[in-house]
Scaffold this motif. Structure first.
Motif, PDB file in Angstrom:
ATOM      1  N   ARG A   1      -4.029   2.018   5.428  1.00 47.93           N
ATOM      2  CA  ARG A   1      -3.028   0.960   5.590  1.00 47.93           C
ATOM      3  C   ARG A   1      -3.308  -0.203   4.646  1.00 47.93           C
ATOM      4  NH1 ARG A   1      -3.754   3.027  10.783  1.00 47.93           N
ATOM      5  NH2 ARG A   1      -1.819   3.832  11.711  1.00 47.93           N
ATOM      6  N   GLU A   2      -4.580  -0.503   4.442  1.00 47.82           N
ATOM      7  CA  GLU A   2      -4.936  -1.593   3.538  1.00 47.82           C
ATOM      8  C   GLU A   2      -4.508  -1.284   2.109  1.00 47.82           C
ATOM      9  OE1 GLU A   2      -8.854  -4.327   2.397  1.00 47.82           O
ATOM     10  OE2 GLU A   2      -9.117  -2.341   3.302  1.00 47.82           O
ATOM     11  N   ALA A   3      -4.786  -0.060   1.645  1.00 47.83           N
ATOM     12  CA  ALA A   3      -4.371   0.328   0.296  1.00 47.83           C
ATOM     13  C   ALA A   3      -2.854   0.354   0.176  1.00 47.83           C
ATOM     14  CB  ALA A   3      -4.949   1.697  -0.062  1.00 47.83           C
ATOM     15  N   LEU A   4      -2.187   0.762   1.242  1.00 48.86           N
ATOM     16  CA  LEU A   4      -0.720   0.783   1.232  1.00 48.86           C
ATOM     17  C   LEU A   4      -0.162  -0.629   1.109  1.00 48.86           C
ATOM     18  CD1 LEU A   4       1.931   2.385   1.515  1.00 48.86           C
ATOM     19  CD2 LEU A   4       1.694   2.143   3.998  1.00 48.86           C
ATOM     20  N   ASP A   5      -0.766  -1.588   1.808  1.00 49.74           N
ATOM     21  CA  ASP A   5      -0.313  -2.981   1.702  1.00 49.74           C
ATOM     22  C   ASP A   5      -0.424  -3.481   0.266  1.00 49.74           C
ATOM     23  OD1 ASP A   5       0.198  -3.084   4.416  1.00 49.74           O
ATOM     24  OD2 ASP A   5      -1.685  -4.079   4.927  1.00 49.74           O
ATOM     25  N   VAL A   6      -1.545  -3.171  -0.382  1.00 46.53           N
ATOM     26  CA  VAL A   6      -1.748  -3.588  -1.774  1.00 46.53           C
ATOM     27  C   VAL A   6      -0.710  -2.929  -2.678  1.00 46.53           C
ATOM     28  CG1 VAL A   6      -3.306  -3.361  -3.754  1.00 46.53           C
ATOM     29  CG2 VAL A   6      -4.211  -4.072  -1.522  1.00 46.53           C
ATOM     30  N   LEU A   7      -0.522  -1.629  -2.517  1.00 41.38           N
ATOM     31  CA  LEU A   7       0.412  -0.894  -3.367  1.00 41.38           C
ATOM     32  C   LEU A   7       1.834  -1.414  -3.185  1.00 41.38           C
ATOM     33  CD1 LEU A   7       0.780   1.453  -5.363  1.00 41.38           C
ATOM     34  CD2 LEU A   7       0.986   2.988  -3.390  1.00 41.38           C
ATOM     35  N   CYS A   8       2.245  -1.632  -1.950  1.00 42.70           N
ATOM     36  CA  CYS A   8       3.597  -2.138  -1.697  1.00 42.70           C
ATOM     37  C   CYS A   8       3.805  -3.500  -2.351  1.00 42.70           C
ATOM     38  CB  CYS A   8       3.847  -2.239  -0.196  1.00 42.70           C
ATOM     39  SG  CYS A   8       4.111  -0.671   0.640  1.00 42.70           S
TER      40      CYS A   8
ATOM     41  N   GLU B   1       5.954   6.182   3.210  1.00 43.50           N
ATOM     42  CA  GLU B   1       5.913   4.821   3.744  1.00 43.50           C
ATOM     43  C   GLU B   1       6.011   3.793   2.628  1.00 43.50           C
ATOM     44  OE1 GLU B   1       5.755   2.085   6.974  1.00 43.50           O
ATOM     45  OE2 GLU B   1       6.274   4.207   6.741  1.00 43.50           O
ATOM     46  N   LEU B   2       5.396   4.065   1.483  1.00 42.89           N
ATOM     47  CA  LEU B   2       5.539   3.183   0.324  1.00 42.89           C
ATOM     48  C   LEU B   2       7.003   3.037  -0.054  1.00 42.89           C
ATOM     49  CD1 LEU B   2       4.606   1.705  -2.313  1.00 42.89           C
ATOM     50  CD2 LEU B   2       4.508   3.990  -3.358  1.00 42.89           C
ATOM     51  N   SER B   3       7.716   4.137  -0.147  1.00 42.69           N
ATOM     52  CA  SER B   3       9.121   4.103  -0.536  1.00 42.69           C
ATOM     53  C   SER B   3       9.957   3.360   0.499  1.00 42.69           C
ATOM     54  CB  SER B   3       9.627   5.535  -0.724  1.00 42.69           C
ATOM     55  OG  SER B   3      10.964   5.541  -1.123  1.00 42.69           O
ATOM     56  N   ARG B   4       9.669   3.593   1.776  1.00 45.36           N
ATOM     57  CA  ARG B   4      10.427   2.931   2.838  1.00 45.36           C
ATOM     58  C   ARG B   4      10.232   1.424   2.805  1.00 45.36           C
ATOM     59  NH1 ARG B   4      10.052   0.642   7.591  1.00 45.36           N
ATOM     60  NH2 ARG B   4       7.763   0.741   7.602  1.00 45.36           N
ATOM     61  N   ARG B   5       9.003   0.992   2.612  1.00 44.70           N
ATOM     62  CA  ARG B   5       8.701  -0.440   2.676  1.00 44.70           C
ATOM     63  C   ARG B   5       9.084  -1.190   1.409  1.00 44.70           C
ATOM     64  NH1 ARG B   5       2.636  -1.256   4.811  1.00 44.70           N
ATOM     65  NH2 ARG B   5       3.059  -3.234   3.719  1.00 44.70           N
ATOM     66  N   SER B   6       8.891  -0.568   0.247  1.00 41.83           N
ATOM     67  CA  SER B   6       9.119  -1.275  -1.021  1.00 41.83           C
ATOM     68  C   SER B   6      10.497  -1.043  -1.610  1.00 41.83           C
ATOM     69  CB  SER B   6       8.062  -0.863  -2.049  1.00 41.83           C
ATOM     70  OG  SER B   6       8.274   0.477  -2.476  1.00 41.83           O
ATOM     71  N   GLY B   7      11.175   0.040  -1.170  1.00 41.17           N
ATOM     72  CA  GLY B   7      12.454   0.388  -1.765  1.00 41.17           C
ATOM     73  C   GLY B   7      12.337   1.154  -3.061  1.00 41.17           C
ATOM     74  N   CYS B   8      11.114   1.523  -3.462  1.00 39.84           N
ATOM     75  CA  CYS B   8      10.953   2.288  -4.703  1.00 39.84           C
ATOM     76  C   CYS B   8      11.401   3.722  -4.490  1.00 39.84           C
ATOM     77  CB  CYS B   8       9.502   2.246  -5.176  1.00 39.84           C
ATOM     78  SG  CYS B   8       8.366   3.288  -4.225  1.00 39.84           S
TER      79      CYS B   8
ATOM     80  N   PRO C   1      14.353  13.695   1.243  1.00 41.78           N
ATOM     81  CA  PRO C   1      15.039  14.046  -0.011  1.00 41.78           C
ATOM     82  C   PRO C   1      15.703  12.864  -0.700  1.00 41.78           C
ATOM     83  CG  PRO C   1      15.499  15.677   1.677  1.00 41.78           C
ATOM     84  CD  PRO C   1      14.781  14.556   2.363  1.00 41.78           C
ATOM     85  N   ASP C   2      16.182  11.884   0.060  1.00 38.04           N
ATOM     86  CA  ASP C   2      16.930  10.787  -0.563  1.00 38.04           C
ATOM     87  C   ASP C   2      16.036   9.796  -1.304  1.00 38.04           C
ATOM     88  OD1 ASP C   2      15.766   9.771   1.752  1.00 38.04           O
ATOM     89  OD2 ASP C   2      17.453   8.468   2.222  1.00 38.04           O
ATOM     90  N   ARG C   3      14.716   9.972  -1.237  1.00 37.87           N
ATOM     91  CA  ARG C   3      13.816   9.047  -1.932  1.00 37.87           C
ATOM     92  C   ARG C   3      13.358   9.577  -3.283  1.00 37.87           C
ATOM     93  NH1 ARG C   3      15.599   5.090  -0.887  1.00 37.87           N
ATOM     94  NH2 ARG C   3      13.875   4.139  -2.025  1.00 37.87           N
TER      95      ARG C   3
END
Length: 300
Positions: free
Chosen positions: A126-133, A171-178, A216-218
């Motif tokens: 989760r910590e790495a995900l926060d940084v990446l987002c 989760e990265l795509s969901r949170r950041s919109g990438c 699929p939509d991401r």
């Protein structure tokens, strides 16, 4: 913008990576490709002559800028100089795609900023995900557009994990919109190495499970390449034709995600341009077949 060459709605748009030995042929022959991809850092030099070939190529093909140095997973944040050079290049060339890797290459060592000469994997925490987002959002805000983030071929893994890789990227795509750029060869390389380490029984089912876990939509793009089997380890070297196992996984990816744009990567032992065009034609044909077969299954 140039017109796309794929008139068949079931066939994916297909591109190849721009490499220096093919520059003249690409500009003069204007082969039937939907886009060409370049490593963004190769065109950071501000002198007009450095970008002139790229701007010329844009007249006949859409462009994809693929970064290898942003270090999106760096806990130290994004290098402002690097981001500004990328923003200038995006503004001047108007690429159709902009992408980077879910990795880090920049950090602090003995109070100094250092850069690794590789794309290093992230822990799926989760910590790495926060940084990446946070870093992805900063890049997207500066570029004023979403980017696509690519999965890695990795030769080590961190013991800490709150997600598997597919869940982490979702989760990265969901949170950041990438968007997500799915490198099918990277999945196969990782699965082959996992098999040799005794972590899985067979590579193809593992790759299919990974693909099935991604919404699929991401997914906005797929990458295909060759790899080198050393016996003890499989290396993602992008130095040969796409092997059969990767083509099998690609068919499953198209069935899952639809005929999304597909790139043929070839970075070492560069062959004649005709070889890359032949690989691109195979990707278009197999993608069309997988897309149509999937549509028939849905109807049935």
């Amino acid at each position: 913008m140039p017109a796309h060459t794929s008139n068949d709605a079931d066939a994916p748009e297909v591109g190849i990576g721009w490499r220096a030995p093919h520059q003249r042929a690409l500009l003069e022959q204007k082969p039937a490709l939907d886009f060409i991809e370049v490593h963004a850092e190769n065109f950071f030099a501000p002198h007009p002559s450095a970008r002139a070939p790229l701007l010329k190529a844009r007249e006949s093909h859409d462009l994809s800028l693929h970064g290898v140095g942003l270090s999106l997973g760096s806990a130290g944040g994004i290098d402002p100089w690097h981001l500004e050079r990328l923003a200038e290049l995006v503004a001047e060339t108007g690429p159709r795609f902009v992408s980077e890797h879910a990795s880090f290459a920049r950090g602090t060592w003995q109070s100094r900023t250092v850069h690794a000469a590789d794309l290093l994997p992230l822990p799926f925490t989760r910590e790495a995900l926060d940084v990446l987002c946070a870093n992805v959002q900063r890049v997207q805000e500066r570029l004023r557009r979403p980017i696509a983030v690519e999965n890695l071929s990795a030769y080590l893994c961190w013991p800490e994990a709150d997600f598997d890789e597919a869940g982490f990227l979702t989760e990265l795509s969901r949170r950041s919109g990438c968007h997500l750029l799915v490198d099918v060869n990277n999945l196969v390389v990782n699965a082959l190495n996992d098999q040799r380490a005794g972590r899985i029984d067979a590579p193809l089912p593992a790759v299919r499970r990974w693909l099935d876990a991604i919404p699929p939509d991401r997914v906005s793009e797929l990458h295909l390449a060759g790899h080198h089997d050393r016996g003890d380890l499989v290396i993602d070297d992008h130095g040969s034709r796409v092997p059969g196992l990767v083509w099998q996984a690609y068919r499953h990816a198209v069935a899952r995600f639809g005929p999304v744009p597909t790139l043929i990567e070839w970075d070492t032992d560069i062959p004649a341009l005709e070889v890359l065009l032949d690989e691109a034609a195979t990707a278009r044909r197999l993608g069309r077949e997988a897309s149509r077969a999937s549509a028939v299954e849905r109807i049935a």
